[in-house]
Design a protein around this motif. Structure first.
Motif, PDB file in Angstrom:
ATOM      1  N   THR A 190       0.792  -1.220   0.000  1.00 46.21           N
ATOM      2  CA  THR A 190       0.000   0.000   0.000  1.00 46.21           C
ATOM      3  C   THR A 190       0.831   1.281   0.000  1.00 46.21           C
ATOM      4  OG1 THR A 190      -0.278  -0.189   2.402  1.00 46.21           O
ATOM      5  CG2 THR A 190      -2.045  -1.057   1.034  1.00 46.21           C
ATOM      6  N   TYR A 206      -2.815   2.507  -7.741  1.00 49.30           N
ATOM      7  CA  TYR A 206      -4.000   1.651  -7.803  1.00 49.30           C
ATOM      8  C   TYR A 206      -5.273   2.488  -7.824  1.00 49.30           C
ATOM      9  CZ  TYR A 206      -1.636  -2.816  -7.349  1.00 49.30           C
ATOM     10  OH  TYR A 206      -0.869  -3.932  -7.581  1.00 49.30           O
ATOM     11  N   ALA A 215      -0.380   2.631  -3.500  1.00 49.44           N
ATOM     12  CA  ALA A 215      -1.758   3.034  -3.210  1.00 49.44           C
ATOM     13  C   ALA A 215      -2.280   4.064  -4.220  1.00 49.44           C
ATOM     14  CB  ALA A 215      -1.878   3.570  -1.791  1.00 49.44           C
TER      15      ALA A 215
END
Length: 108
Positions: A42, A49, A46
Motif C-alpha cells: 500500500t 491503484y 496506493a
C-alpha cells in the motif's frame, strides 16, 4: 516475514536502468544504518491503484473499452522476458516473434 520490497534492475551494454527506492527515514544507531521495509504494497502503490481504478470506472461509465493493458500485453511482456533470458544465455540477439494476435485483442 521480510516485508514488501520492490527491486528491478535492467543491465544493458551501455548502462543500467533501476527503479528507485521509496524515500524512507534512515536511522543511524548502534553502529548501523538502516530503514524499515514496508509490510505490504500500500505505501508504494496506493496512489497508482487508485488512479488505475478510477480510470477503469470512468471508461466503464462512458461505455468505453478499458485503457489499461490487456492479457495480450502480458503475453508480449512474457515472450520478451523469455527472449531476454535466451539472449543472455546464448550471448546472441534473439528476434522476438509473436503468435498471430487473436481477434479479441485487435482494434475495433
Amino acid at each position: 516475514q521480510y516485508g514488501y520490497d520492490v527491486k528491478c534492475q535492467v543491465i544493458g551494454e551501455k548502462g543500467i536502468a533501476e527503479l528507485p527506492d521509496m524515500p524512507k527515514l534512515e536511522m543511524h544507531q548502534a553502529g548501523k544504518i538502516y530503514h524499515e521495509i514496508d509490510h505490504d504494497w500500500t505505501y508504494r502503490f496506493a496512489e497508482a491503484y487508485q488512479l488505475e481504478m478510477q480510470d477503469f470506472i470512468d471508461h466503464a461509465q462512458n461505455n468505453e473499452d478499458p485503457a489499461g493493458p490487456t492479457a495480450w500485453d502480458g503475453l508480449i511482456a512474457a515472450v520478451t522476458a523469455d527472449n531476454a533470458i535466451k539472449s543472455q544465455s546464448s550471448q546472441q540477439a534473439i528476434k522476438i516473434e509473436l503468435p498471430e494476435q487473436p481477434q479479441l485483442y485487435q482494434s475495433k
